[in-house]
Scaffold this motif. Structure first.
Motif, PDB file in Angstrom:
ATOM      1  N   PHE A  26     -21.996 -20.253  28.392  1.00 37.15           N
ATOM      2  CA  PHE A  26     -22.960 -20.322  27.312  1.00 37.15           C
ATOM      3  C   PHE A  26     -23.297 -18.907  26.879  1.00 37.15           C
ATOM      4  N   LYS A  27     -23.722 -18.759  25.679  1.00 32.64           N
ATOM      5  CA  LYS A  27     -24.080 -17.449  25.146  1.00 32.64           C
ATOM      6  C   LYS A  27     -25.582 -17.286  25.278  1.00 32.64           C
ATOM      7  N   LEU A  28     -25.981 -16.109  25.732  1.00 33.02           N
ATOM      8  CA  LEU A  28     -27.387 -15.834  25.933  1.00 33.02           C
ATOM      9  C   LEU A  28     -27.726 -14.490  25.307  1.00 33.02           C
ATOM     10  N   ARG A  29     -28.655 -14.493  24.395  1.00 31.66           N
ATOM     11  CA  ARG A  29     -29.101 -13.245  23.782  1.00 31.66           C
ATOM     12  C   ARG A  29     -30.314 -12.755  24.556  1.00 31.66           C
ATOM     13  N   ILE A  30     -30.266 -11.484  24.965  1.00 34.67           N
ATOM     14  CA  ILE A  30     -31.357 -10.902  25.731  1.00 34.67           C
ATOM     15  C   ILE A  30     -31.753  -9.563  25.112  1.00 34.67           C
ATOM     16  N   PRO A  31     -32.952  -9.096  25.398  1.00 30.96           N
ATOM     17  CA  PRO A  31     -33.352  -7.784  24.880  1.00 30.96           C
ATOM     18  C   PRO A  31     -32.426  -6.680  25.413  1.00 30.96           C
ATOM     19  N   LYS A  32     -32.233  -5.656  24.607  1.00 28.85           N
ATOM     20  CA  LYS A  32     -31.334  -4.567  24.987  1.00 28.85           C
ATOM     21  C   LYS A  32     -31.757  -3.908  26.291  1.00 28.85           C
ATOM     22  N   ILE A  33     -33.041  -3.758  26.513  1.00 26.26           N
ATOM     23  CA  ILE A  33     -33.505  -3.113  27.742  1.00 26.26           C
ATOM     24  C   ILE A  33     -33.155  -3.964  28.964  1.00 26.26           C
ATOM     25  N   LEU A  34     -33.263  -5.283  28.842  1.00 30.08           N
ATOM     26  CA  LEU A  34     -32.878  -6.155  29.948  1.00 30.08           C
ATOM     27  C   LEU A  34     -31.376  -6.060  30.199  1.00 30.08           C
ATOM     28  N   HIS A  35     -30.596  -6.004  29.146  1.00 27.31           N
ATOM     29  CA  HIS A  35     -29.148  -5.835  29.261  1.00 27.31           C
ATOM     30  C   HIS A  35     -28.842  -4.555  30.045  1.00 27.31           C
ATOM     31  N   LYS A  36     -29.529  -3.480  29.686  1.00 31.30           N
ATOM     32  CA  LYS A  36     -29.334  -2.189  30.353  1.00 31.30           C
ATOM     33  C   LYS A  36     -29.692  -2.282  31.837  1.00 31.30           C
ATOM     34  N   ILE A  37     -30.824  -2.875  32.137  1.00 31.44           N
ATOM     35  CA  ILE A  37     -31.286  -2.998  33.522  1.00 31.44           C
ATOM     36  C   ILE A  37     -30.308  -3.828  34.348  1.00 31.44           C
ATOM     37  N   LEU A  38     -29.873  -4.967  33.812  1.00 34.57           N
ATOM     38  CA  LEU A  38     -28.918  -5.815  34.528  1.00 34.57           C
ATOM     39  C   LEU A  38     -27.602  -5.082  34.774  1.00 34.57           C
ATOM     40  N   ALA A  39     -27.119  -4.368  33.768  1.00 35.67           N
ATOM     41  CA  ALA A  39     -25.870  -3.617  33.908  1.00 35.67           C
ATOM     42  C   ALA A  39     -26.005  -2.537  34.981  1.00 35.67           C
ATOM     43  N   GLU A  40     -27.141  -1.849  35.006  1.00 41.03           N
ATOM     44  CA  GLU A  40     -27.361  -0.805  36.016  1.00 41.03           C
ATOM     45  C   GLU A  40     -27.445  -1.388  37.425  1.00 41.03           C
ATOM     46  N   HIS A  41     -28.125  -2.520  37.570  1.00 41.83           N
ATOM     47  CA  HIS A  41     -28.227  -3.164  38.886  1.00 41.83           C
ATOM     48  C   HIS A  41     -26.848  -3.642  39.361  1.00 41.83           C
ATOM     49  N   ALA A  42     -26.075  -4.212  38.458  1.00 43.02           N
ATOM     50  CA  ALA A  42     -24.730  -4.675  38.824  1.00 43.02           C
ATOM     51  C   ALA A  42     -23.876  -3.496  39.287  1.00 43.02           C
ATOM     52  N   LYS A  43     -23.952  -2.399  38.552  1.00 46.08           N
ATOM     53  CA  LYS A  43     -23.176  -1.204  38.908  1.00 46.08           C
ATOM     54  C   LYS A  43     -23.605  -0.688  40.285  1.00 46.08           C
ATOM     55  N   LYS A  44     -24.908  -0.675  40.533  1.00 46.54           N
ATOM     56  CA  LYS A  44     -25.440  -0.229  41.828  1.00 46.54           C
ATOM     57  C   LYS A  44     -24.918  -1.117  42.964  1.00 46.54           C
ATOM     58  N   GLU A  45     -24.802  -2.422  42.703  1.00 42.04           N
ATOM     59  CA  GLU A  45     -24.302  -3.364  43.708  1.00 42.04           C
ATOM     60  C   GLU A  45     -22.776  -3.336  43.823  1.00 42.04           C
ATOM     61  N   GLY A  46     -22.123  -2.683  42.869  1.00 45.05           N
ATOM     62  CA  GLY A  46     -20.666  -2.580  42.911  1.00 45.05           C
ATOM     63  C   GLY A  46     -19.954  -3.843  42.474  1.00 45.05           C
ATOM     64  N   ILE A  47     -20.604  -4.621  41.588  1.00 44.68           N
ATOM     65  CA  ILE A  47     -19.994  -5.850  41.082  1.00 44.68           C
ATOM     66  C   ILE A  47     -20.115  -5.868  39.561  1.00 44.68           C
ATOM     67  N   SER A  48     -19.394  -6.786  38.939  1.00 51.33           N
ATOM     68  CA  SER A  48     -19.475  -6.897  37.486  1.00 51.33           C
ATOM     69  C   SER A  48     -20.828  -7.479  37.090  1.00 51.33           C
ATOM     70  N   MET A  49     -21.222  -7.235  35.859  1.00 54.60           N
ATOM     71  CA  MET A  49     -22.488  -7.776  35.382  1.00 54.60           C
ATOM     72  C   MET A  49     -22.436  -9.308  35.382  1.00 54.60           C
ATOM     73  N   ASN A  50     -21.290  -9.880  35.051  1.00 54.38           N
ATOM     74  CA  ASN A  50     -21.133 -11.330  35.069  1.00 54.38           C
ATOM     75  C   ASN A  50     -21.401 -11.877  36.478  1.00 54.38           C
ATOM     76  N   GLN A  51     -20.805 -11.246  37.483  1.00 58.82           N
ATOM     77  CA  GLN A  51     -21.017 -11.687  38.866  1.00 58.82           C
ATOM     78  C   GLN A  51     -22.482 -11.517  39.272  1.00 58.82           C
ATOM     79  N   TYR A  52     -23.090 -10.407  38.853  1.00 57.76           N
ATOM     80  CA  TYR A  52     -24.484 -10.152  39.203  1.00 57.76           C
ATOM     81  C   TYR A  52     -25.402 -11.209  38.575  1.00 57.76           C
ATOM     82  N   CYS A  53     -25.192 -11.508  37.302  1.00 54.87           N
ATOM     83  CA  CYS A  53     -26.014 -12.522  36.629  1.00 54.87           C
ATOM     84  C   CYS A  53     -25.788 -13.900  37.235  1.00 54.87           C
TER      85      CYS A  53
END
Length: 127
Positions: free
Chosen positions: A87-114
Motif C-alpha cells: 500500500f502507498k503511505l504518504r508521510i511528512p518529510k521529517i518522519l521520512h527522514k527520521i525513519l530513513a536515519e533509524h533504518a540506516k543506524k540499524e543497518g537495514i533497509s527502510m522497508n525492512q525497518y518500517c
C-alpha cells in the motif's frame, strides 16, 4: 455437548502459510515474514539460510502463541481475500527522514525497518 479438538503445533505447521522473502539490496542477505503471523520475521545471509531461519521462526512463533493463548490466524485464501501486501503511505518529510536515519543506524533497509515497526506494533495491540 461435543468438544472441538484442540489445534496442535503440528496442525498449524501443516498449513500452507505464505512466506515472503525480500532481498536486502542495501546490506545484502534477505528478510522474511509470514503475513498471517504478526511479528514472525527473520533474516539470513543466503537463500538457504533464510528458508531455514523462516521455518525455525514460524515453529517458535506458533509454539509461543499456543503456550500464551494468542490467537493464531490461518492462511488466507487469495481468491477470497485478495490483499496484495502493498500500500502507498504518504508521510511528512521529517518522519521520512527520521525513519530513513533509524533504518540506516540499524543497518537495514527502510522497508525492512518500517515492516519491523508495523509488525511489532500490530503484535503488541493484538496480544
Amino acid at each position: 455437548m461435543k468438544m472441538k479438538p484442540e489445534k496442535t503445533l503440528e496442525y498449524y505447521l501443516s498449513l500452507p502459510y505464505r512466506l515472503e522473502i525480500i532481498p536486502d539490496t542495501e546490506e545484502g542477505g534477505y528478510g522474511a515474514r509470514y503475513p498471517e503471523l504478526p511479528g514472525c520475521i527473520t533474516c539470513g545471509e543466503t537463500m538457504e539460510d533464510i528458508i531455514r531461519n523462516a521455518e525455525d521462526a514460524k515453529r517458535e512463533w506458533l509454539l509461543s502463541a499456543l503456550e500464551d493463548g494468542i490467537e493464531i490466524f490461518e492462511p488466507v485464501d487469495e481468491a477470497v481475500n485478495p490483499y496484495s501486501g502493498q500500500f502507498k503511505l504518504r508521510i511528512p518529510k521529517i518522519l521520512h527522514k527520521i525513519l530513513a536515519e533509524h533504518a540506516k543506524k540499524e543497518g537495514i533497509s527502510m522497508n525492512q525497518y518500517c515492516l519491523y515497526l508495523l509488525s511489532r506494533n500490530d503484535a503488541f495491540h493484538t496480544a
